[in-house]
Write an enzyme that holds these catalytic residues in place. Structure first.
Site, PDB file in Angstrom:
ATOM      1  CD  GLN A   1      -3.101  -0.269   2.143  1.00 12.60           C
ATOM      2  OE1 GLN A   1      -3.564  -1.572   2.730  1.00 12.60           O
ATOM      3  NE2 GLN A   1      -3.870   0.096   2.174  1.00 12.60           N
ATOM      4  CG  HIS A   2       0.674   3.887   2.634  1.00 14.90           C
ATOM      5  ND1 HIS A   2      -0.721   3.682   2.430  1.00 14.90           N
ATOM      6  CD2 HIS A   2       0.987   2.601   3.534  1.00 14.90           C
ATOM      7  CE1 HIS A   2      -1.539   3.175   3.630  1.00 14.90           C
ATOM      8  NE2 HIS A   2      -0.943   2.336   4.024  1.00 14.90           N
TER       9      HIS A   2
ATOM     10  CG  ASP B   1       0.113  -5.458   1.290  1.00 19.24           C
ATOM     11  OD1 ASP B   1      -0.927  -4.427   2.497  1.00 19.24           O
ATOM     12  OD2 ASP B   1       1.141  -5.231   1.540  1.00 19.24           O
TER      13      ASP B   1
END
Length: 492
Positions: free
Chosen positions: A85-86, A246
């Site tokens: 992520q991110h 994820d």
């Protein structure tokens, strides 16, 4: 296996590697797992990776999975990506990355996150709009960092993608994301289900640079492009799902969501440590990431940056095997080797206290396990409250923790979590829950089935139940005291 049988591919594109699971779409049987490594570079808070390497690794992992499964390429009907992520992927006019991606654990954007948090009504207002208060890991802070430190790259950017978005676009040609991964940006409104125009205006981000938001991670967004089909060695007819982050895929793999288990806490022990649950209650706790799940429910989550890799680093420094640990006793280790996210201490370094001449090195390693487990578990009560539960109620206290991730396979990790939580644990038999969750999204894109219902039928979240042991409140309180005392000076 006959070519008429449906095989789906679930890709776990994580910080360290790409894993591709070839899964029988009817039974959920894991037929094979292909792997290929990623490279992470950077120091002094920087953590970057080349997205082109992600693509190369994905293709290699998929080819290996299909080959090792021994199935014809024509058997593969769907694929989905679950990504770390991110991360910020800035694309240029040719659709390729302008620079290496800024990863979730890149803490250079901590000043930008702190400045953003004071805007739009301050920290208390952010969870109500985006689910989360900006911290260094959030993509909005990384975009701000890029604008301030590399304006030439920001000005040249023609598209912004998250890691899984970028790979999905390479597969299908579609610029698309899902609600789960989008909710980790701090520019997506979890209340509205759309990008927040005020946040985008605040950070100077043109919404035209962003991908469309699909209804769910199982939404079919297209089929393989000719280039992707050639790279993967698969037919162009393979359906591509929108995919997700994820953590959201792990929830699907566990059977967590509207068609499965709700309000059941999970502890994931990997590069990062997380605690999360799927719930119908929209979270708005400043101490948690108030993510959306990928199926229309929510996924409140507490995340720490330092988990298995940090403890392994202590084992290396001490010259010990990772399992050669003893209870820490008077030793306290706060293994914040990469700063920390929960608690929000992006500039922290590791701290060790309580050493004596006679201290056993195994106790120091054990204290590193305890410090990491404490940091993950201290968010548990807030998580349960975000689900609308009373953490002190007996039925809530007795609810098992589902323990997943690489650490769940280690005796020292498992026993430390049991001792510090005092809760029963369920350790699922399946190893690759992120990839299996992604495979369920792929199957959903092929058949229209609910992916959580699929994994519930597959049984991928079932496993061994470990009964509770007495909670080690003495160790818990010792770590909490050191953390409170050190935060104002040593860790800030």
């Amino acid at each position: 296996m006959p070519a008429s049988r449906s095989v789906v591919i679930g890709v776990d594109s994580s910080t360290q590697s790409a894993k591709a699971a070839a899964v029988d779409a009817d039974t959920g049987e894991l037929l094979a797992l292909g792997r290929a490594p990623h490279t992470v570079t950077g120091s002094a808070g920087a953590r970057e990776s080349d997205p082109e390497e992600w693509w190369t690794a994905l293709a290699a992992a998929v080819r290996a999975a299909v080959r090792e499964a021994g199935v014809p390429a024509a058997s593969v009907t769907g694929i989905a990506v679950a990504g770390q992520q991110h991360g910020l992927v800035a694309l240029g006019p040719d659709g390729r990355p302008l620079r290496p991606a800024l990863l979730w654990n890149d803490t250079r954007s901590a000043p930008q996150a702190a400045a953003l948090a004071t805007r739009l009504g301050g920290p208390a207002s952010w969870p109500a709009r985006t689910g989360s208060v900006p911290v260094a890991s959030m993509t909005a802070a990384k975009w701000q960092w890029l604008r301030e430190h590399e304006p030439h790259h920001a000005d040249a950017t023609t598209g912004i993608r998250l890691p899984h978005d970028h790979l999905t676009e390479r597969l299908s040609g579609a610029a698309v994301t899902d609600p789960g991964d989008a909710s980790g940006t701090c520019w997506y409104g979890t209340a509205t289900g759309a990008y927040d125009p005020e946040v985008l205006d605040l950070i100077g981000l043109d919404p035209a640079l962003l991908p469309a938001v699909a209804p769910s991670g199982a939404t079919r967004v297209g089929t393989l492009t000719p280039a992707a089909a050639e790279a993967l060695g698969l037919p162009r007819t393979v359906a591509v799902a929108a995919g997700t982050g994820d953590n959201m895929a792990a929830a699907v793999g566990l059977g967590l969501g509207g068609a499965g288990l709700l309000d059941h806490p999970v502890v994931s022990l990997g590069t990062s440590g997380t605690v999360f649950a799927a719930t119908r209650a929209r979270p708005a706790d400043p101490g948690l990431a108030g993510f959306a799940a990928t199926d229309g429910t929510y996924l409140p989550l507490g995340c720490t940056l330092n988990c298995t890799l940090a403890v392994d680093r202590f084992a290396t420094l001490l010259g010990l095997d990772r399992e050669d640990a003893a209870p820490g006793g008077d030793v306290v280790v706060l293994p914040y080797l990469d700063g920390e996210r929960t608690p929000d201490l992006p500039h922290a370094a590791g701290l060790v206290t309580g050493l004596r001449h006679g201290t056993d090195p195994r106790a120091v390693l054990g204290a590193a396990y305890e410090g990491a487990a404490f940091t993950v578990l201290r968010a548990l009560d807030a998580l349960l409250a975000a689900c609308g539960l009373d953490p002190a109620a007996r039925d809530v206290r007795d609810r098992p923790l589902r323990l997943i991730g690489g650490g769940a396979r280690g005796r020292a990790w498992t026993e430390t979590v049991r001792r510090l939580s005092g809760r029963p644990l369920v350790v699922p038999a399946a190893d690759e829950l992120v990839a299996l969750g992604a495979a369920a999204l792929a199957a959903g894109a092929v058949t229209g089935s609910d992916p959580v219902a699929l994994t519930t039928a597959w049984g991928t979240g079932t496993g061994t139940l470990l009964p509770p042991v007495p909670r080690d409140g003495e160790t818990w309180n010792r770590i909490a005291t050191v953390l409170a005392a050190a935060t104002p000076t040593l860790l800030s």
